[in-house]
Write a protein that holds these residues in place. Structure first.
Motif, short mmCIF file in Angstrom:
data_model
loop_
_atom_site.label_atom_id
_atom_site.label_comp_id
_atom_site.label_asym_id
_atom_site.label_seq_id
_atom_site.Cartn_x
_atom_site.Cartn_y
_atom_site.Cartn_z
N ASP A 150 0.89 -1.17 0.00
CA ASP A 150 0.00 0.00 0.00
C ASP A 150 0.92 1.22 0.00
O ASP A 150 1.72 1.40 0.92
CB ASP A 150 -0.88 -0.03 1.25
CG ASP A 150 -2.21 0.69 1.05
OD1 ASP A 150 -2.27 1.57 0.17
OD2 ASP A 150 -3.17 0.36 1.77
N VAL A 151 0.81 2.06 -1.05
CA VAL A 151 1.79 3.11 -1.31
C VAL A 151 1.10 4.46 -1.40
O VAL A 151 0.00 4.57 -1.96
CB VAL A 151 2.54 2.83 -2.63
CG1 VAL A 151 3.68 3.81 -2.83
CG2 VAL A 151 3.04 1.39 -2.68
N TRP A 152 1.74 5.51 -0.86
CA TRP A 152 1.19 6.86 -1.01
C TRP A 152 2.29 7.90 -0.89
O TRP A 152 3.30 7.69 -0.25
CB TRP A 152 0.04 7.13 -0.03
CG TRP A 152 0.35 7.16 1.45
CD1 TRP A 152 0.41 8.26 2.26
CD2 TRP A 152 0.56 6.03 2.32
NE1 TRP A 152 0.67 7.89 3.57
CE2 TRP A 152 0.75 6.54 3.63
CE3 TRP A 152 0.63 4.65 2.14
CZ2 TRP A 152 1.00 5.71 4.74
CZ3 TRP A 152 0.87 3.81 3.24
CH2 TRP A 152 1.05 4.35 4.51
N GLN A 153 2.10 9.03 -1.59
CA GLN A 153 3.07 10.12 -1.57
C GLN A 153 2.36 11.43 -1.93
O GLN A 153 1.21 11.42 -2.38
CB GLN A 153 4.21 9.87 -2.55
CG GLN A 153 3.81 9.97 -4.01
CD GLN A 153 4.97 9.81 -4.98
OE1 GLN A 153 5.30 8.71 -5.37
NE2 GLN A 153 5.57 10.94 -5.37
N THR A 154 3.08 12.53 -1.77
CA THR A 154 2.52 13.83 -2.14
C THR A 154 2.73 14.10 -3.63
O THR A 154 3.60 13.53 -4.27
CB THR A 154 3.19 14.99 -1.37
OG1 THR A 154 4.57 15.07 -1.76
CG2 THR A 154 3.07 14.82 0.12
N ALA A 155 1.93 15.02 -4.13
CA ALA A 155 2.16 15.56 -5.47
C ALA A 155 3.27 16.61 -5.40
O ALA A 155 3.81 16.89 -4.33
CB ALA A 155 0.87 16.17 -6.00
N GLU A 156 3.57 17.20 -6.55
CA GLU A 156 4.66 18.20 -6.59
C GLU A 156 4.35 19.44 -5.78
O GLU A 156 5.25 20.19 -5.42
CB GLU A 156 4.99 18.57 -8.04
CG GLU A 156 5.90 17.59 -8.73
CD GLU A 156 6.84 18.25 -9.72
OE1 GLU A 156 6.37 19.15 -10.45
OE2 GLU A 156 8.02 17.87 -9.76
N ASN A 157 3.05 19.68 -5.48
CA ASN A 157 2.70 20.85 -4.66
C ASN A 157 2.86 20.56 -3.17
O ASN A 157 2.51 21.39 -2.33
CB ASN A 157 1.28 21.33 -4.96
CG ASN A 157 0.22 20.30 -4.57
OD1 ASN A 157 0.51 19.20 -4.10
ND2 ASN A 157 -1.05 20.66 -4.78
N GLY A 158 3.37 19.36 -2.82
CA GLY A 158 3.62 19.03 -1.43
C GLY A 158 2.40 18.56 -0.67
O GLY A 158 2.43 18.47 0.56
#
Length: 290
Positions: A150-158
């Motif tokens: 299960d993976v998650w991260q921010t977009a380029e806007n943080g």
């Protein structure tokens, strides 16, 4: 004869501790009695004023009010920024097992994100294209098939999807499974460093104490597989400027990766659908047996 000063304060503490003596759950009794002793000791040590006590009550009330039950969890953010989350992590993983290091869960996980196939792109917003791949293994080096990442991260806007209502549903989130050889592949964008939310009481605490709110760039993982302990961890960008001053104290040296530049003609370009240059990060996760 009445008691005065420290004697009366100590008697009050012991009276409160005694009220929990009949707690039938032994662990709960230990937690509550120890909490009272340490909390009273703090109040006595700093000689807390009534104004400070009320400000603390207001701070905790506002912390709860910032939690929305879906994306925003201000109490986890408070725990993270006070180092409590990483202290709990350290206590619960004191002994080396050969498994991948753990780190903080963070306040922005969302359950039930889309299941994605090997190498599927989970990025629906712009960024530097990247592939993150490797294997999931046992501590003996055997592949773990059908492990769920299960993976998650921010977009380029943080900001994370869900936190940022402008992002498409499931953006930069997904659940990937390993193949029979324990291999996984995640197409995404290179993570960026970002500030934790500062629009609530935790942000005001950081500002008042002269601390910055920045987290080094990272990709979140929660990895599960039958017969193995759940692994909650990050992969950090190795050259991020905030590795040594993470606002939530979550960085460990073993969890740092390089996002290496690759040209359009690279062997992985066609397999994963890259039309131009991209970045590649490789990492093998090791799960501890339950």
């Amino acid at each position: 004869m009445s008691m005065h000063g420290n004697e009366a304060e100590q008697a009050l503490t012991e009276q409160v501790v005694a009220r929990f003596a009949n707690t039938s759950d032994a662990r709960l009794r230990t937690l509550m009695q120890s909490l009272v002793r340490h909390l009273h000791a703090f109040v006595s040590e700093v000689e807390l004023t009534e104004a400070e006590w009320f400000a603390a009550i207001r701070f905790l009330t506002e912390t709860g009010q910032m939690c929305d039950g879906v994306v925003r969890q201000e109490f986890i953010l408070l725990s993270d920024t006070l180092g409590v989350s990483m202290l709990v992590d350290a206590i619960n993983h004191r002994y080396a097992t050969g498994a991948t290091d753990t780190t903080v869960f963070g306040p922005f996980y969302i359950e039930g994100m889309p299941e994605r196939v090997y190498g599927e792109n989970m990025a629906f917003t712009p960024g530097v294209p990247a592939i993150v791949h490797g294997r999931v293994l046992t501590t003996e080096g055997a592949p773990v098939a059908n492990a769920l990442l299960d993976v998650w991260q921010t977009a380029e806007n943080g900001m994370y999807s869900g936190q940022d209502t402008e992002q498409p549903h499931g953006n930069l989130r997904g659940r990937y499974r390993t193949d029979a050889e324990g291999r996984y592949a995640i197409r995404t964008i290179v993570p960026v460093c970002y500030p934790i939310p500062t629009d609530g009481p935790v942000g005001r605490m950081l500002e008042a104490t002269g601390r910055h709110p920045w987290r080094p760039a990272h990709l979140h993982f929660m990895i599960t597989a039958p017969g193995h302990s759940t692994l909650v961890t990050h992969l950090f960008n190795r050259h991020d400027p905030y590795l040594d001053s993470d606002a939530v104290f979550g960085v460990k040296p073993s969890l740092q990766v390089d996002y290496c530049e690759r040209a359009a003609g690279d062997a992985n370009a066609q397999q994963f659908g890259f039309e131009g240059g991209f970045r590649e990060a490789c990492y093998d996760f090791v799960l501890e047996r339950a």
